[in-house]
Design an enzyme around this catalytic site. Structure first.
Site, PDB file in Angstrom:
ATOM      1  CE  LYS A 143     -73.481 -95.041 -98.874  1.00 13.12           C
ATOM      2  NZ  LYS A 143     -74.086 -96.351 -99.137  1.00 13.12           N
ATOM      3  CD  GLU A 200     -89.865 -54.620 -87.329  1.00 18.06           C
ATOM      4  OE1 GLU A 200     -90.651 -53.648 -87.298  1.00 18.06           O
ATOM      5  OE2 GLU A 200     -88.814 -54.646 -86.649  1.00 18.06           O
ATOM      6  CE  LYS A 251     -84.352 -78.102 -87.337  1.00 18.57           C
ATOM      7  NZ  LYS A 251     -82.918 -78.189 -87.394  1.00 18.57           N
ATOM      8  NE  ARG A 281     -81.719 -51.957 -71.887  1.00 17.27           N
ATOM      9  CZ  ARG A 281     -82.123 -53.093 -71.337  1.00 17.27           C
ATOM     10  NH1 ARG A 281     -82.943 -53.087 -70.311  1.00 17.27           N
ATOM     11  NH2 ARG A 281     -81.721 -54.255 -71.818  1.00 17.27           N
ATOM     12  N   GLY A 317     -84.674 -46.228 -85.386  1.00 14.60           N
ATOM     13  CA  GLY A 317     -84.891 -45.350 -86.539  1.00 14.60           C
ATOM     14  C   GLY A 317     -85.675 -44.105 -86.157  1.00 14.60           C
ATOM     15  CE1 TYR A 338     -73.179 -57.613 -88.812  1.00 15.42           C
ATOM     16  CE2 TYR A 338     -72.451 -56.978 -86.626  1.00 15.42           C
ATOM     17  CZ  TYR A 338     -72.720 -56.661 -87.940  1.00 15.42           C
ATOM     18  OH  TYR A 338     -72.521 -55.397 -88.371  1.00 15.42           O
ATOM     19  CB  SER A 373     -78.643 -73.338 -92.797  1.00 14.96           C
ATOM     20  OG  SER A 373     -77.969 -72.692 -91.773  1.00 14.96           O
ATOM     21  CB  CYS A 387     -87.255 -49.453 -82.720  1.00 15.49           C
ATOM     22  SG  CYS A 387     -87.221 -49.710 -80.941  1.00 15.49           S
ATOM     23  CG  HIS A 403     -89.749 -53.535 -83.419  1.00 14.60           C
ATOM     24  ND1 HIS A 403     -88.566 -53.612 -84.118  1.00 14.60           N
ATOM     25  CD2 HIS A 403     -89.427 -53.102 -82.189  1.00 14.60           C
ATOM     26  CE1 HIS A 403     -87.565 -53.240 -83.337  1.00 14.60           C
ATOM     27  NE2 HIS A 403     -88.057 -52.926 -82.156  1.00 14.60           N
ATOM     28  CD  GLN A 447     -78.434 -94.957 -97.799  1.00 15.33           C
ATOM     29  OE1 GLN A 447     -77.822 -95.874 -97.255  1.00 15.33           O
ATOM     30  NE2 GLN A 447     -78.396 -94.755 -99.102  1.00 15.33           N
TER      31      GLN A 447
HETATM   32  N1  GLN Z   1     -81.421 -49.069 -78.767  1.00 10.62           N
HETATM   33  C1  GLN Z   1     -82.715 -48.476 -78.732  1.00 10.62           C
HETATM   34  C2  GLN Z   1     -83.407 -48.704 -77.408  1.00 10.62           C
HETATM   35  O1  GLN Z   1     -83.084 -49.593 -76.690  1.00 10.62           O
HETATM   36  C3  GLN Z   1     -83.584 -48.963 -79.875  1.00 10.62           C
HETATM   37  C4  GLN Z   1     -83.922 -50.406 -79.823  1.00 10.62           C
HETATM   38  C5  GLN Z   1     -84.485 -50.940 -81.104  1.00 10.62           C
HETATM   39  O2  GLN Z   1     -84.293 -50.378 -82.173  1.00 10.62           O
HETATM   40  N2  GLN Z   1     -85.142 -52.081 -81.050  1.00 10.62           N
HETATM   41  O3  GLN Z   1     -84.318 -47.972 -77.067  1.00 10.62           O
END
Ligand code: GLN
Length: 536
Positions: free
Chosen positions: A193, A513, A21, A466, A387, A58, A18, A385, A511, A196
């Site tokens: 140290k 992001e 890098k 999925r 969400g 996690y 951590s 997703c 996604h 080293q």
């Molecule tokens: N669990 C959901 C799926 O597989 C959403 C996956 C996610 O949010 N990346 O479709």
């Protein structure tokens, strides 16, 4: 083989994990790019999983997805955000993947009866995976070796670096060792140290570090620098300080001030007449640090206790916020604690909301309550997703009156499967690498909010899921004002939903992001922030 004489930089880590890098590699990549070189960054991970796709967030933070659909380490997100260039399957390799390749070869009889061993077979495969990137004609490949020098698991990688350094020759490769200088408050000293020792440990494996990058809480005094140089066989200019900074985005500039890029170019026998042009980067930092407005966005998810689980989302808010000179404060809300009677308490004062991606049924009902809250209170909401799937379920239950509506992920027997499994997913048994992954095209409906936000009719975004919006219900939703405005041009799968009568209630199956970078903030995040600021 590559036409170019590609140069190789290996980044190792010592003393502790951590140390960052990934950020140092990304920062170096940016500096070298700004000097006119084409650069890519690769991460080698010493664990046995084939990829991090099956790892618990996690434990490992976010799983980052590339254009070509690889489920990768979150450091690849940093590489893309700094370099503003896509990575691929080849940019992340694990021990599991290496062994899998070697074992498959063995089964095909390709080793012609030889005993298959760590050296040379595993190390050859590691070297092949490093050199494969040279086929794309990069000037420089930066390879980050995961883990800490001295770990049993990292040994084959360190050995491969030793061999490669030898094979490639002095002027074509170098090793940057990232280390920690602990600060002893009682004596008010930075200690050298442990560094080293870790440099010595590297030497025991036959590798001399060429540059030391020292993580530290304080400035490194001259004597300590000299000491490090002397004990570790590096010139004093090659001892680079990497102090804790306000934001990770300052790191490239901090390293540049110490001529890190020049030091590296010299080691690689490379010349550049191009001064580093970091004007845009500096401008981004200036806007980020001097916001004119501020908004607070609730990020509703179940992995909020480890914020690395939502790394790309948090960074996307930084990029978009800086662009709009708006400070985005994230309120991390654990969906598992949400109940109808504590929504006010949890969401009081927020200007916008984001419902996060996720898997499994824990915290689902809390997310549904959050979606309902945002819908009814006109709070700008972006659902990503899972969400988006949550927004779909909420609307079906509370507006369409399908009391038992659900995703078949959570209730296999629901009479109203508004989110269902794609046909081609039904017989999938393996969990790893089998979702709908990577970049897919999406056609946006003319005149929709999303069309306006993107300013384009056809977009491409990355997926990792999925389950899908069940098109059998599409008409019901649209009649009630929830429009399916984006769809896959080939399959017709619904990729986006948006509510007509709401300032901003948008769900996306993909996604966004993953594609936000410092140079190219994502339009959807910008729009959410804009709408949140308006609400305020
Ligand atoms: N669990 C959901 C799926 O597989 C959403 C996956 C996610 O949010 N990346 O479709």
């Amino acid at each position: 083989m590559s036409k170019k004489n590609t140069k190789y930089i290996f980044v190792t880590g010592g003393v502790t994990s951590s140390l960052g890098k990934g950020i140092v590699s990304a920062s170096l990549g940016l500096l070298l790019k700004s000097r006119g070189f084409s650069v890519t960054i690769q991460k080698l991970d010493p664990y046995i999983n084939i990829d991090p796709g099956t790892l618990n967030p996690y434990e490992h933070g976010e799983c980052y997805v590339t254009e070509d659909g690889a489920e990768t380490d979150l450091d690849l997100g940093h590489y893309e955000r700094y370099l503003d260039a896509p990575t691929s399957q080849n940019n992340n390799v694990t021990t599991g993947r290496i062994y899998q390749t070697v074992i498959e070869k063995e089964r095909r009889g390709e080793f012609l009866g030889k005993t298959v061993q760590v050296i040379p077979h595993i190390t050859n495969e590691i070297k092949r995976r490093i050199k494969i990137l040279a086929k794309q004609n990069y000037d420089i490949i930066i390879t980050e070796i995961g883990g800490t020098v001295g770990d049993i698991e990292s040994l084959p990688y360190i050995e491969s670096v030793r061999q490669l350094k030898w094979e490639l020759g002095e002027s074509n490769s170098m090793v940057i060792h990232l280390t920690l200088l602990p600060y002893l408050a009682s004596s008010g000293e930075l200690k050298t140290k442990p560094s080293q020792h870790s440099v010595r440990q590297l030497m025991e494996s036959g590798i001399q570090a060429d540059v030391l990058v020292c993580r530290t809480e304080h400035k490194i005094p001259k004597e300590q620098r000299a000491k490090l140089a002397q004990f570790c066989n590096v010139s004093i200019d090659n001892v680079i300080e990497c102090k804790d900074l306000e934001t990770i985005y300052e790191v490239p500039l901090y390293l540049q001030k110490q001529n890190f890029d020049d030091v590296v170019l010299k080691e690689l026998h490379l010349k550049s007449d191009q001064e580093a042009d970091l004007k845009d980067w500096k401008n981004f930092l200036k806007r980020y640090k001097n916001p004119k407005k501020s908004v607070e966005i609730a990020l509703v998810g179940k992995y909020v206790s480890l914020q690395d689980s939502y790394k790309s989302i948090a960074e996307a808010f930084i990029h978009a916020g800086a662009d709009l000179e708006t400070d985005v404060k994230i309120r991390w809300v654990y969906s598992g604690d949400l109940l109808a009677d504590n929504l006010e308490e949890n969401f009081a004062g927020i200007d916008g909301m984001l419902i996060a991606p996720g898997f499994g049924d824990r915290g689902i009902e809390g997310k549904i309550l959050a979606a309902q809250y945002a819908r009814e209170k006109n709070i700008p909401l972006l659902g990503i997703c899972l969400g988006m799937q949550i927004m779909t379920i909420e609307f079906a239950r509370n507006v369409l009156g399908y009391a038992k509506a659900n995703s078949v992920e959570f209730d296999n027997a629901t009479p109203e499967p508004v989110i269902s499994l794609m046909e081609e997913q039904k017989n999938v048994v393996d969990k790893g690498g089998t979702m709908r992954l990577g970049a897919w095209k999406c056609s946006l409906k003319a005149g929709s909010k999303l069309h306006d936000v993107y300013g384009a009719r056809t977009i491409s975004e990355r997926h990792r899921h999925r389950y899908e919006f069940n098109s059998e219900f599409r008409e019901d939703f649209e009649k009630a004002g929830m429009m399916a405005t984006g769809q896959n041009p080939e399959t017709g799968l619904v990729e986006t939903i948006e509510l007509k009568e709401h300032p901003f209630y948008v769900g996306v199956q993909y996604h966004p992001e993953y594609k936000s970078t410092v140079a190219t903030p994502h339009p959807l995040f910008k729009e959410l922030i804009r709408k949140a600021a308006e609400k305020k």
